[in-house]
Design an enzyme around this catalytic site. Structure first.
Site, short mmCIF file in Angstrom:
data_model
loop_
_atom_site.label_atom_id
_atom_site.label_comp_id
_atom_site.label_asym_id
_atom_site.label_seq_id
_atom_site.Cartn_x
_atom_site.Cartn_y
_atom_site.Cartn_z
N GLY A 66 0.94 4.10 -0.54
CA GLY A 66 2.01 2.29 -0.69
C GLY A 66 2.77 2.42 -1.54
O GLY A 66 3.64 3.81 -1.86
N LYS A 113 -4.08 -8.37 -4.23
CA LYS A 113 -5.67 -9.12 -4.22
C LYS A 113 -6.46 -8.54 -4.94
O LYS A 113 -6.09 -7.43 -4.48
CB LYS A 113 -5.47 -9.54 -2.72
CG LYS A 113 -4.28 -10.38 -1.87
CD LYS A 113 -4.07 -10.80 -0.54
CE LYS A 113 -3.21 -11.68 -0.20
NZ LYS A 113 -3.45 -11.63 1.62
N GLY A 118 -3.51 3.13 2.97
CA GLY A 118 -4.50 2.13 3.21
C GLY A 118 -5.95 3.39 3.32
O GLY A 118 -6.80 3.93 3.22
N ARG A 165 7.57 11.66 3.32
CA ARG A 165 6.32 11.91 4.77
C ARG A 165 7.04 12.92 5.81
O ARG A 165 5.97 13.88 5.84
CB ARG A 165 6.37 10.41 5.55
CG ARG A 165 4.82 9.34 5.44
CD ARG A 165 4.91 8.42 5.87
NE ARG A 165 4.33 7.30 5.06
CZ ARG A 165 3.79 6.01 5.21
NH1 ARG A 165 4.52 5.06 6.12
NH2 ARG A 165 2.66 5.48 4.68
#
Length: 395
Positions: A354, A197, A377, A35
């Site tokens: 991520g 998920k 996200g 980053r």
């Protein structure tokens, strides 16, 4: 939207929202500087124009105000080295010291403010706090795409107090690359969806069903699909209330002519540990008291073959518990296949932030794909078609 290449920073103090939320070890050393590296071109453009940079960021999720392990001062040596500039540091992000150091900043100099999240007002999107931040600079640059889906004080609200609002290079690249995948994908287009998920990925999966040729399903969410189809999954991860949703996704994919690629076999373990006993079983044949922690070798080859033939690849989410070396083989096989598609088939490959970004960077392959998102996200929400507050605030 004003882009950074179309703005002259000469004589200006730019208040720049960056995403320096990087992992640190026990010695406060940076273990992944992706980053920080991503933001360097934005900072260098401002400095080369003859401007000065006031950098603001968050780090981690501090609960009770200032905390040593979440202090941005730990980033100063690495940042100074990367920029070739002696980066100054303010022990606060508002208040007298921050104000004085910002005022004294000269062209070509860089000031890093202390962690914004030491103030609860940051995440609450407090206007008074945003206004205090705004007084430190002449204009606002937002280069923190990774937090653009949050309407926080520094990522969106502060824009209200500036006439000049500029989109940084990271922000621009994230939007451009997401748009390329969503609107101009060359076919065959393969999306690889992993992670734990279905509920985290349902909106992006539904959006992609109108765009992709192949949808590869891996990671923990696989077991909910398998259970819904009548398979045995032992102690594997299960979202019991999402089985009907899994079947609905499979039905929609068939109606739309999308090729769903599911695992053929699974690497299972008798406990959640790198040193657990392991064996490979066919999908849906996991014994009681065992759990699936990675895709099996047959699956890795099937997935890799599908990826290698693609001209556009979007990857979001690992294939297994890649933090354990024993269960990283599937994720690494996908990383290699994405690189092969990019280098040998001239495919456009977008790694969706991520864990996927960590996996490909840890494998040393981050510079061999088309683009590694720092968004996570934020990228998913953007691709789902949601308006991101941090992007909207630049308009």
């Amino acid at each position: 939207m004003i882009t950074i290449d179309n703005y002259d920073f000469s004589g200006k103090k730019a208040l720049v929202r960056v995403d320096f939320n990087v992992p640190l070890n026990d010695q406060f050393e940076i273990t992944d500087d992706t980053r920080i590296k991503a933001t360097i071109p934005t900072i260098q453009k401002i400095l080369s124009d003859g401007g000065a940079c006031i950098l603001m960021s968050h780090l981690g999720r501090p609960k009770d105000g200032p905390t040593e392990k979440f202090s941005l001062k730990h980033l100063v040596p690495a940042l100074s080295l990367k920029l070739g500039v002696n980066v100054k540091f303010a022990d606060d992000c508002i208040g007298e010291e921050a104000s004085e150091k910002a005022s004294a900043l000269k062209s070509g100099e860089v000031l890093l403010l202390e962690n914004l999240r030491f103030y609860k007002e940051e995440t609450k999107g407090d206007e008074a706090f945003a206004e205090k931040l705004s007084k430190l600079g002449d204009l606002w640059v937002n280069d923190a795409f990774g937090t653009a889906h949050r309407a926080h004080a520094s990522t969106a609200i502060v824009g209200k107090f500036f006439t000049d609002k500029v989109c940084g290079k990271v922000m621009q690249a994230e939007i451009d690359n997401a748009q390329k995948v969503l609107e101009n994908a060359e076919r065959p287009f393969t999306a690889i969806m992993g992670g734990a998920k279905i509920s985290d990925k349902i909106l992006i999966i539904e959006k992609l069903l109108d765009k992709v040729d192949n949808l590869i399903i891996g990671g923990g969410m696989t077991y909910t699909f398998t259970k819904a189809l009548g398979g045995e999954i032992g102690n594997s991860l299960l979202e019991a209330d999402k089985q009907d949703l899994a079947l609905e996704i499979l039905k929609k994919a068939k109606e739309k002519g999308v090729n769903i690629v599911m695992p053929l076999d699974t690497l299972i373990a008798d406990s959640f540990s790198n040193d657990a006993k392991t064996q490979v079983v066919k999908r849906g044949q996991i014994p009681a008291d065992w759990e699936g922690l990675d895709i099996g070798p047959e699956t890795a080859e099937l997935f890799a073959e599908t990826v290698r033939k693609s001209k556009t690849v979007l990857w979001n989410g690992p294939m297994g518990v890649f933090e354990f070396p024993t269960f990283a083989k599937g994720t690494n096989a996908i990383a290699e296949a994405v690189v092969q598609a990019t280098e040998e088939n001239n495919a456009f490959s977008l790694i969706g932030g991520g864990d996927s970004a960590s996996a490909i960077n840890n494998a040393g392959m981050g510079d061999r794909v088309s683009y590694v998102s720092t968004g996570g996200g934020a990228l998913l929400e953007y691709m789902e078609g949601k308006t991101l507050p941090g992007v909207a605030a630049l308009s």
